[in-house]
Design a protein around this motif. Structure first.
Motif, PDB file in Angstrom:
ATOM      1  N   SER A  82      29.866  33.387 -94.485  1.00 35.82           N
ATOM      2  CA  SER A  82      30.431  32.197 -94.659  1.00 35.82           C
ATOM      3  C   SER A  82      30.019  31.552 -96.484  1.00 35.82           C
ATOM      4  O   SER A  82      28.993  31.821 -96.074  1.00 35.82           O
ATOM      5  CB  SER A  82      30.642  31.270 -94.148  1.00 35.82           C
ATOM      6  N   PRO A  83      30.853  31.905 -97.621  1.00 36.21           N
ATOM      7  CA  PRO A  83      30.722  31.192 -98.669  1.00 36.21           C
ATOM      8  C   PRO A  83      30.301  29.927 -98.505  1.00 36.21           C
ATOM      9  O   PRO A  83      30.370  28.889 -97.790  1.00 36.21           O
ATOM     10  CB  PRO A  83      31.118  31.621 -99.810  1.00 36.21           C
ATOM     11  N   ARG A  84      28.776  29.314 -99.365  1.00 38.78           N
ATOM     12  CA  ARG A  84      28.159  28.582 -98.973  1.00 38.78           C
ATOM     13  C   ARG A  84      28.010  27.742-100.783  1.00 38.78           C
ATOM     14  O   ARG A  84      27.629  28.558-101.625  1.00 38.78           O
ATOM     15  CB  ARG A  84      27.290  27.775 -98.610  1.00 38.78           C
ATOM     16  N   ALA A  85      27.999  26.010-101.385  1.00 33.70           N
ATOM     17  CA  ALA A  85      27.992  26.255-101.717  1.00 33.70           C
ATOM     18  C   ALA A  85      26.211  26.481-102.899  1.00 33.70           C
ATOM     19  O   ALA A  85      26.502  26.281-103.710  1.00 33.70           O
ATOM     20  CB  ALA A  85      28.544  24.106-102.769  1.00 33.70           C
ATOM     21  N   ASN A  86      25.676  25.827-101.495  1.00 39.81           N
ATOM     22  CA  ASN A  86      24.393  25.841-102.059  1.00 39.81           C
ATOM     23  C   ASN A  86      23.787  26.826-100.648  1.00 39.81           C
ATOM     24  O   ASN A  86      23.583  26.409-100.095  1.00 39.81           O
ATOM     25  CB  ASN A  86      23.072  24.753-102.067  1.00 39.81           C
ATOM     26  N   PRO A  87      23.484  27.986-101.048  1.00 39.39           N
ATOM     27  CA  PRO A  87      23.140  29.391-100.270  1.00 39.39           C
ATOM     28  C   PRO A  87      21.522  28.667 -98.868  1.00 39.39           C
ATOM     29  O   PRO A  87      21.416  28.871 -98.248  1.00 39.39           O
ATOM     30  CB  PRO A  87      23.665  30.232-100.929  1.00 39.39           C
ATOM     31  N   ASP A  88      20.858  28.179-100.751  1.00 39.04           N
ATOM     32  CA  ASP A  88      19.403  27.984 -99.719  1.00 39.04           C
ATOM     33  C   ASP A  88      19.364  26.455 -99.275  1.00 39.04           C
ATOM     34  O   ASP A  88      18.299  26.399 -98.789  1.00 39.04           O
ATOM     35  CB  ASP A  88      18.557  27.815-101.508  1.00 39.04           C
ATOM     36  N   ALA A  89      20.158  25.801 -99.338  1.00 41.77           N
ATOM     37  CA  ALA A  89      19.923  24.214 -98.270  1.00 41.77           C
ATOM     38  C   ALA A  89      20.313  24.810 -97.338  1.00 41.77           C
ATOM     39  O   ALA A  89      20.449  25.696 -96.616  1.00 41.77           O
ATOM     40  CB  ALA A  89      20.963  23.471 -99.063  1.00 41.77           C
ATOM     41  N   ALA A  90      19.186  23.659 -96.343  1.00 41.84           N
ATOM     42  CA  ALA A  90      19.420  24.107 -94.899  1.00 41.84           C
ATOM     43  C   ALA A  90      21.013  23.341 -94.302  1.00 41.84           C
ATOM     44  O   ALA A  90      21.955  22.500 -94.939  1.00 41.84           O
ATOM     45  CB  ALA A  90      18.507  22.809 -94.354  1.00 41.84           C
ATOM     46  N   LEU A  91      21.639  23.921 -93.038  1.00 41.07           N
ATOM     47  CA  LEU A  91      22.820  23.956 -92.782  1.00 41.07           C
ATOM     48  C   LEU A  91      23.082  22.673 -92.160  1.00 41.07           C
ATOM     49  O   LEU A  91      22.211  22.204 -91.574  1.00 41.07           O
ATOM     50  CB  LEU A  91      23.353  24.806 -91.943  1.00 41.07           C
ATOM     51  N   THR A  92      23.912  21.656 -92.368  1.00 46.87           N
ATOM     52  CA  THR A  92      23.907  20.220 -92.163  1.00 46.87           C
ATOM     53  C   THR A  92      24.752  19.782 -90.649  1.00 46.87           C
ATOM     54  O   THR A  92      25.578  21.336 -90.969  1.00 46.87           O
ATOM     55  CB  THR A  92      24.567  19.715 -93.189  1.00 46.87           C
ATOM     56  N   GLU A 137      28.577  20.518 -92.456  1.00 39.83           N
ATOM     57  CA  GLU A 137      28.821  21.835 -92.590  1.00 39.83           C
ATOM     58  C   GLU A 137      29.096  22.928 -90.998  1.00 39.83           C
ATOM     59  O   GLU A 137      29.953  23.106 -91.486  1.00 39.83           O
ATOM     60  CB  GLU A 137      28.053  23.082 -93.226  1.00 39.83           C
ATOM     61  N   LEU A 138      28.403  22.803 -89.727  1.00 41.64           N
ATOM     62  CA  LEU A 138      28.586  23.546 -88.923  1.00 41.64           C
ATOM     63  C   LEU A 138      29.992  22.599 -87.968  1.00 41.64           C
ATOM     64  O   LEU A 138      30.500  23.842 -87.729  1.00 41.64           O
ATOM     65  CB  LEU A 138      27.806  22.976 -88.088  1.00 41.64           C
ATOM     66  N   ALA A 139      30.163  21.381 -87.810  1.00 39.61           N
ATOM     67  CA  ALA A 139      31.520  20.962 -87.078  1.00 39.61           C
ATOM     68  C   ALA A 139      32.522  22.015 -88.306  1.00 39.61           C
ATOM     69  O   ALA A 139      33.665  21.736 -87.373  1.00 39.61           O
ATOM     70  CB  ALA A 139      31.605  19.957 -87.454  1.00 39.61           C
ATOM     71  N   GLN A 140      32.320  21.795 -89.809  1.00 39.53           N
ATOM     72  CA  GLN A 140      33.443  22.144 -90.091  1.00 39.53           C
ATOM     73  C   GLN A 140      33.385  23.851 -89.798  1.00 39.53           C
ATOM     74  O   GLN A 140      34.738  24.134 -89.907  1.00 39.53           O
ATOM     75  CB  GLN A 140      33.140  21.664 -91.668  1.00 39.53           C
ATOM     76  N   ALA A 141      32.950  24.798 -90.147  1.00 37.22           N
ATOM     77  CA  ALA A 141      32.387  25.690 -89.423  1.00 37.22           C
ATOM     78  C   ALA A 141      33.313  26.509 -88.974  1.00 37.22           C
ATOM     79  O   ALA A 141      33.832  27.306 -88.266  1.00 37.22           O
ATOM     80  CB  ALA A 141      31.233  26.499 -90.919  1.00 37.22           C
ATOM     81  N   ILE A 142      31.930  25.354 -87.859  1.00 40.83           N
ATOM     82  CA  ILE A 142      32.978  26.084 -86.138  1.00 40.83           C
ATOM     83  C   ILE A 142      34.885  26.012 -85.433  1.00 40.83           C
ATOM     84  O   ILE A 142      35.239  26.455 -85.385  1.00 40.83           O
ATOM     85  CB  ILE A 142      32.234  24.867 -85.143  1.00 40.83           C
ATOM     86  N   SER A 143      34.904  24.787 -86.844  1.00 45.43           N
ATOM     87  CA  SER A 143      36.258  24.082 -86.313  1.00 45.43           C
ATOM     88  C   SER A 143      37.350  25.234 -87.740  1.00 45.43           C
ATOM     89  O   SER A 143      38.576  25.296 -86.919  1.00 45.43           O
ATOM     90  CB  SER A 143      36.183  23.108 -87.254  1.00 45.43           C
ATOM     91  N   ASN A 144      36.882  25.988 -88.149  1.00 45.15           N
ATOM     92  CA  ASN A 144      37.548  26.651 -89.567  1.00 45.15           C
ATOM     93  C   ASN A 144      38.786  27.530 -88.738  1.00 45.15           C
ATOM     94  O   ASN A 144      39.579  27.631 -88.653  1.00 45.15           O
ATOM     95  CB  ASN A 144      36.916  26.896 -90.325  1.00 45.15           C
ATOM     96  N   HIS A 145      38.269  28.359 -87.655  1.00 44.94           N
ATOM     97  CA  HIS A 145      38.606  29.191 -87.089  1.00 44.94           C
ATOM     98  C   HIS A 145      39.672  28.858 -86.006  1.00 44.94           C
ATOM     99  O   HIS A 145      40.632  30.008 -85.397  1.00 44.94           O
ATOM    100  CB  HIS A 145      37.572  31.396 -86.599  1.00 44.94           C
ATOM    101  N   ALA A 146      40.058  27.569 -85.571  1.00 45.40           N
ATOM    102  CA  ALA A 146      40.626  26.837 -84.540  1.00 45.40           C
ATOM    103  C   ALA A 146      42.232  26.573 -85.178  1.00 45.40           C
ATOM    104  O   ALA A 146      41.886  26.492 -86.351  1.00 45.40           O
ATOM    105  CB  ALA A 146      39.803  26.386 -83.689  1.00 45.40           C
ATOM    106  N   ARG A 147      43.277  27.193 -84.325  1.00 44.33           N
ATOM    107  CA  ARG A 147      43.991  26.081 -84.000  1.00 44.33           C
ATOM    108  C   ARG A 147      44.342  24.695 -84.817  1.00 44.33           C
ATOM    109  O   ARG A 147      44.491  24.184 -85.370  1.00 44.33           O
ATOM    110  CB  ARG A 147      45.496  26.292 -83.824  1.00 44.33           C
ATOM    111  N   TYR A 148      43.577  24.236 -83.938  1.00 46.77           N
ATOM    112  CA  TYR A 148      43.127  22.711 -83.667  1.00 46.77           C
ATOM    113  C   TYR A 148      41.636  22.433 -84.316  1.00 46.77           C
ATOM    114  O   TYR A 148      40.856  22.973 -84.435  1.00 46.77           O
ATOM    115  CB  TYR A 148      43.423  21.996 -81.767  1.00 46.77           C
ATOM    116  N   ASN A 149      41.860  21.661 -85.399  1.00 49.87           N
ATOM    117  CA  ASN A 149      40.171  21.413 -85.834  1.00 49.87           C
ATOM    118  C   ASN A 149      39.491  19.977 -85.892  1.00 49.87           C
ATOM    119  O   ASN A 149      40.260  18.980 -85.602  1.00 49.87           O
ATOM    120  CB  ASN A 149      40.811  21.672 -87.376  1.00 49.87           C
ATOM    121  N   ALA A 150      38.728  20.345 -84.676  1.00 52.86           N
ATOM    122  CA  ALA A 150      37.922  19.052 -84.142  1.00 52.86           C
ATOM    123  C   ALA A 150      37.853  17.899 -85.575  1.00 52.86           C
ATOM    124  O   ALA A 150      37.083  16.760 -85.451  1.00 52.86           O
ATOM    125  CB  ALA A 150      36.430  19.416 -83.667  1.00 52.86           C
ATOM    126  N   PHE A 151      37.221  19.189 -86.371  1.00 54.98           N
ATOM    127  CA  PHE A 151      36.602  17.205 -87.680  1.00 54.98           C
ATOM    128  C   PHE A 151      37.751  17.075 -88.356  1.00 54.98           C
ATOM    129  O   PHE A 151      37.638  16.064 -88.771  1.00 54.98           O
ATOM    130  CB  PHE A 151      35.852  18.926 -88.273  1.00 54.98           C
TER     131      PHE A 151
END
Length: 312
Positions: A203-213, A216-230
């Motif tokens: 997945s592309p990131r605005a700041n690739p060198d920064a630690a994942l927050t 970000e994880l919640a959004q990325a995990i939910s992106n592939h689902a039909r229903y989005n927890a975030f």
């Protein structure tokens, strides 16, 4: 010979494999390999390392089988004796989910161990070895003549360390809260965690060198689902109760991890007015204890009640 792999130290795998091969006399060290463990993905990860080492020794053609009750062991053994048009050295793999090849299979494997075919290696996938399985005649002989790799499954509280190691291997890093969120989501499911890490790495990131927050994880995990927890959590206090309940039930049907939903809701509730955020966070804390089995109750039902409370 038996050696142990620690999934928290995957960088040690190549050295352990080379050292084991070097300690065994003769050429059989390169011919007889088995991998055992109780987690399917961790076992695959270890087998990939053994396979990579064998490829480095010239075993480039791979033939894989999963014997069932109709499997013709003698025909298979005959195939291992014949030459190949594609490679001078071949790797045969056998997947034995129960670790028991049956009477005929045990005889064939014992014959292989006693007299391995030329220019041919064998990699067997086994469940975790117990004393009874390790004492079977063919496997006891295998342990004497070849290498059996046992993959240890980390304790549940160490899964965040496993995730951190795999993120580092992909050039990523995450803070402790983000690692804890992922560990609670996957609850020891290393295969699912691996798939999610692959998606994160791609997945592309605005700041690739920064630690994942955690966000970000919640959004990325939910992106592939039909229903989005975030998105559900963000809208919990702004859309009608009927829609929120429909989305929540959709998340439940899709198998969205409950700890992720609770965490996302807590983040959203902290931005509510104090007269709403305080009681909501207290209820989410109780729901969290239910998801962990500490407190009695149905966490999904409690979440539905919270939705009804917060809906406009």
């Amino acid at each position: 010979m038996q050696i142990r792999f620690d999934p928290l130290r995957p960088e040690a795998y190549p050295g352990l494999i080379s050292a084991a091969a070097g300690r065994l006399a003769g050429a059989k060290a390169a011919l007889l390999w088995a991998v055992s463990g109780d987690d399917p993905y961790l076992q695959i990860e270890a087998a990939n390392q053994v396979r990579h080492w064998l490829q480095g020794q010239g075993y480039n053609e791979r033939i894989s089988e999963t014997p069932d009750r109709f499997f013709r062991w003698r025909d298979w053994f005959g195939q291992t004796q014949s030459g190949s048009l594609f490679s001078s050295q071949r790797l045969f793999e056998l997947r034995l989910p129960t670790g028991r090849p049956g009477l005929e299979g045990a005889k064939v494997l014992a014959q292989w161990i006693a007299s391995p075919p030329e220019a041919t290696a064998l990699l067997v996938h086994l469940p975790r070895l117990d004393k009874k399985l390790a004492a079977t005649q063919w496997l006891a002989k295998w342990i004497d003549e070849g290498v059996v790799v046992t993959v240890e499954t980390p304790r549940p509280e160490l899964m965040s360390s496993w995730i951190e190691k795999r993120l580092q291997a992909k050039g990523l890093k995450a803070n402790r809260e983000a690692l804890a969120l992922m560990a609670s989501q996957f609850e020891g499911n290393y295969s699912a965690a691996h798939q999610e890490l692959e998606k994160l790495a791609a997945s592309p990131r605005a700041n690739p060198d920064a630690a994942l927050t955690p966000e970000e994880l919640a959004q990325a995990i939910s992106n592939h689902a039909r229903y989005n927890a975030f998105q559900f959590a963000q809208q919990i206090s702004t859309v009608g109760a009927a829609r929120s309940l429909r989305v929540l039930r959709g998340l439940q049907e899709e198998g969205e991890p409950l700890p992720l939903i609770v965490w996302a809701c807590a983040q959203a509730c902290r931005r509510l007015p104090e007269n709403k955020s305080g009681p909501a966070l207290q209820r989410l804390s109780r729901i969290d204890t239910m998801t962990k089995g500490i407190a009695p109750g149905d966490p999904w039902s409690e979440l539905e009640r919270l939705v009804l409370t917060l809906a406009p």
